[in-house]
Design an enzyme around this catalytic site. Sequence first.
Site, PDB file in Angstrom:
ATOM      1  CG  ASP A   1       8.056  -2.882   0.110  1.00 15.12           C
ATOM      2  OD1 ASP A   1       8.218  -4.194   0.339  1.00 15.12           O
ATOM      3  OD2 ASP A   1       7.151  -2.437   0.759  1.00 15.12           O
TER       4      ASP A   1
ATOM      5  CG  ASP B   1       3.623  -4.856   2.452  1.00 13.88           C
ATOM      6  OD1 ASP B   1       4.534  -4.633   1.521  1.00 13.88           O
ATOM      7  OD2 ASP B   1       2.427  -4.805   2.033  1.00 13.88           O
TER       8      ASP B   1
ATOM      9  CG  ASP C   1       4.757   0.049   1.555  1.00 14.49           C
ATOM     10  OD1 ASP C   1       4.876   0.763   0.408  1.00 14.49           O
ATOM     11  OD2 ASP C   1       4.223  -1.098   1.295  1.00 14.49           O
TER      12      ASP C   1
HETATM   13  P1  ADP Z   1       1.911   1.206  -1.508  1.00 18.15           P
HETATM   14  O1  ADP Z   1       3.018   2.182  -1.912  1.00 18.15           O
HETATM   15  O2  ADP Z   1       1.041   1.873  -0.683  1.00 18.15           O
HETATM   16  O3  ADP Z   1       2.326   0.098  -0.626  1.00 18.15           O
HETATM   17  P2  ADP Z   1       2.252   0.079  -3.996  1.00 18.15           P
HETATM   18  O4  ADP Z   1       3.477   0.599  -4.360  1.00 18.15           O
HETATM   19  O5  ADP Z   1       1.918  -1.659  -3.704  1.00 18.15           O
HETATM   20  O6  ADP Z   1       1.583   0.661  -2.856  1.00 18.15           O
HETATM   21  O7  ADP Z   1       1.001   0.567  -5.143  1.00 18.15           O
HETATM   22  C1  ADP Z   1       0.769   1.798  -5.389  1.00 18.15           C
HETATM   23  C2  ADP Z   1      -0.725   1.890  -6.139  1.00 18.15           C
HETATM   24  O8  ADP Z   1      -0.502   1.199  -7.224  1.00 18.15           O
HETATM   25  C3  ADP Z   1      -1.590   1.558  -5.302  1.00 18.15           C
HETATM   26  O9  ADP Z   1      -2.183   2.627  -4.403  1.00 18.15           O
HETATM   27  C4  ADP Z   1      -2.738   1.060  -6.360  1.00 18.15           C
HETATM   28  O10 ADP Z   1      -3.437   2.260  -6.969  1.00 18.15           O
HETATM   29  C5  ADP Z   1      -1.900   0.695  -7.560  1.00 18.15           C
HETATM   30  N1  ADP Z   1      -1.606  -0.593  -7.562  1.00 18.15           N
HETATM   31  C6  ADP Z   1      -0.887  -1.483  -7.342  1.00 18.15           C
HETATM   32  N2  ADP Z   1      -1.187  -2.977  -7.312  1.00 18.15           N
HETATM   33  C7  ADP Z   1      -2.052  -2.852  -8.017  1.00 18.15           C
HETATM   34  C8  ADP Z   1      -3.114  -4.109  -8.044  1.00 18.15           C
HETATM   35  N3  ADP Z   1      -2.605  -5.284  -7.877  1.00 18.15           N
HETATM   36  N4  ADP Z   1      -4.285  -3.579  -8.506  1.00 18.15           N
HETATM   37  C9  ADP Z   1      -4.673  -2.528  -8.490  1.00 18.15           C
HETATM   38  N5  ADP Z   1      -3.936  -1.560  -8.225  1.00 18.15           N
HETATM   39  C10 ADP Z   1      -2.716  -1.670  -7.839  1.00 18.15           C
HETATM   40 MG    MG Z   2       3.271  -1.875  -0.778  1.00 27.36          MG
END
Ligand code: ADP
Ligand code: MG
Length: 624
Positions: free
Chosen positions: A521, A517, A324
Site C-alpha cells: 500500500d 502496514d 487498510d
Molecule cells: P488488504 O487490502 O486487506 O490489505 P491486499 O491488498 O494485500 O489486502 O490483498 C487483497 C486480496 O488479494 C487479498 O484479500 C487476497 O485475496 C489477495 N492476495 C493478495 N496477495 C496475496 C497472496 N500473496 N496470496 C494470496 N492471495 C493474495
Molecule cells: Mg495490505
Amino acid sequence: MTKKQKNLLIRVIAAGVLMAVFSFLPLDDYPIVRFLLFLIPYLTVGYDILRKAFKGIRNKQVFDEHFLMAVATIGAMALGEYTEGVAVMWFYQIGELFQSYAVGKSRRSISELMDIRPDYANIETEDGKIEKVDPDDVEVGTIIVVQPGEKVPIDGIVREGKTTLNTAALTGESIPQDVVEGDEVISGCINMSGVIRVETTREFDESTASKILDLVENASSRKSRSEQFITKFARIYTPAVCYSALALALLPPVIRLIMGMSPMWGNWVYRALTFLVISCPCAIVVSIPLSFFGGIGGASSQGILIKGSNYMETLSQVRTVAFDKTGTITKGNFNVTGVHHSTMINDTLLEIAALAESHSSHPISRSLKLAHGKELDLGRVEDVQEISGSGVIAVVDGHNVAAGNLNMMRHVGVTGRECRSAGTIVHVAVDGKYAGHIVISDEMKDTSEEAMRALKSAGVKKTVMLTGDKESVAKAVAEMVGIDEYHAGLLPADKVRIVEEMLQEEGEKEKLAFVGDGINDAPVLSRADIGIAMGALGSDAAIEAADVVLMDDDPRKIAKAIKIARKCIRIVYENIYFAIGVKLICLLLGALGIANMWLAIFADVGVMVLCVLNAIRCLAVKRV
Ligand code: ADP
Ligand code: MG
C-alpha cells in the site's frame, strides 16, 4: 549544565553584582567615571551579543534580535541610562540561558526515552572469549553474542539460545517478546533473560535502531508551515520595527522644532529604544521550534515516529482516516479453516500453495507457510511473480501455479469457484486448471474497536476501510469494529483512486490520513495527506514510504498521534497569540510614552520565559 551555559551564568552573576554595587556608589558628580564603570558589566554580559550584531551587519543580515538588542542598549548607554542599558542585556542573557537549558533538557530526555543506541557488539574469538567491538565493523553474517541486560546491536536471526526481549524503548509498550532459534531479532530491543547467539542479517547502519535514530534526529529539520511563516515574518517584521523606531526617534522632535517647541530629543529617543526592546521577536523565534521538538520527541517515546514538524501540523487537522484491512485492523495471522473442491489431497494443495507463496512477505503467504508447518524446499520453486492485491504466480516442480483471489484466477484465464464460507479465499490453479481453494480467516486485533472510538474522540469525523479482500469479509470486519464506510475488492490502484476522490471532497483544514502496514500500500501511503505505517518493526518499506511510523501494530496509537499533534499545535498558537498580544499592548504603551525600559524588558524576556515554559509542555504526552 554545559560549559557554555556555565560560562554565561558566571558572566550574568558577575555583571549583576557589579551593576548592583555601582548603582549604590555616589557617582552623580563624575559622569565619565560612572559611564566607564557601567561599561564593565555591560560588556561582561553582552559582548557576544554585540559581536553577533556586528557580524550580522557585515554579512548583510542586519535585522535580527541581536541587532535590536545592540541598538537598544547602545542607545540607552548613549542617553546616560546606564542601569537600563545593562539591565536589558542582562535579562536578555538570562532568557538565553533559560532557553538553552530547556532545549538541552528536552534533547536529553528524548535520548533517554529513545535509549536504543547500541554502543558495542560482542563477537566470540576462537579461544571462546567474548570481545567487544564497534558495531560498525561487524559484517553481515557474523555471529554476535547478546547477553542478558544488553541491547541487541544489529538486526539478525537467533542461531542459538532462547530469551525474552523487551521492546519498550522501540514501541513505548513493555510487552516482552519470547524468541527462540530461527526467530528474527531487531536491534534496540533489550535482552532480558538468556544468552543468545545472533547471525546478523544487516549492516549496523541499515539496522532498525540506527534507522530510527536517524529518523528522529532529522525530524525537526523538516520545517512546518508555521515555522516557515515565522522565518518570513521575522524578515519583514524586524526591519519594519527598526524603521518605526527610527521614525519615532526623529519625526516628533522635528515636528516640535518646526512648531517652535523644544524638540526633547532624549525623551523621544528613549521611547524609540523602549519600542525596540519590546518588539524583539525572540519569544516566538525560540519557542516554536522548541514546541515541535518536544512534541516529536514525546511522540517517539510512545513509539510514534513523526518524520517532521510539517506532518505535526497536518496530523492535527486529520478529519478522515482510511485504513487498510489486513495487518492494520486485523492481525494478519490467518488460520486455515477449510480446503474445498481440491483436485488433490488437501495437504498437497496446501503444500503447493505454500511453495508458490514462499517468496512473498504478504501476511497470507506467511500464514500459509505456517499452516503447512513443514520445512519447504525452496529449490522446487522458480519464476515467482507477485501481483499486488491479487496473489502470486510461480513455477512449482515444473508446473505453473497461481494462488490468489478471483482476480488472480481471471488473470490466468481460469474460472474460479465462488465460496460462501466466511473468510478470505485463496484459489489455486495448476497448469491452467482450477485446483481448489483454501479458506483462511484472520483475527481481529483486540484493540481495533477501541481505536475507532478513540479516533472519534480525537475529532476524526469519518473512518473508512479500503481492502482488496471480498465484500463479505470487509462488511463483517467493518461492522465488528465500528468503521463508518468500507470499500472491498480493490486493487492497489483502486485504493489510490478512492483516496484521491476523498481528497477532492475534503475542505481546506480537513486532512485525510491513510493507515497501512506498508505491504503493497506504499502508493496510497504517499498519496494521502498523511501516510501512517504501522507495525514498522522489521518493515523497511513502511518506514520509508510513510510520514508517520507506528513502531508496533496497536491501532490506538493513531488517535494518540493525532492528540499529541493537536496539543503541540495548540501550544504553538497559544505562544504566538500571547507573545504578539503582550507585545502589541506594550508597543502601544511605549509609543505613547507610558512604558519605560523596565516594562519593555518584561515584554521581551518575561514573555520569552513564559513561552518556553509553555513549549516544554509539548514533551509531556503520556496522557494526552
Ligand atoms: P488488504 O487490502 O486487506 O490489505 P491486499 O491488498 O494485500 O489486502 O490483498 C487483497 C486480496 O488479494 C487479498 O484479500 C487476497 O485475496 C489477495 N492476495 C493478495 N496477495 C496475496 C497472496 N500473496 N496470496 C494470496 N492471495 C493474495
Ligand atoms: Mg495490505
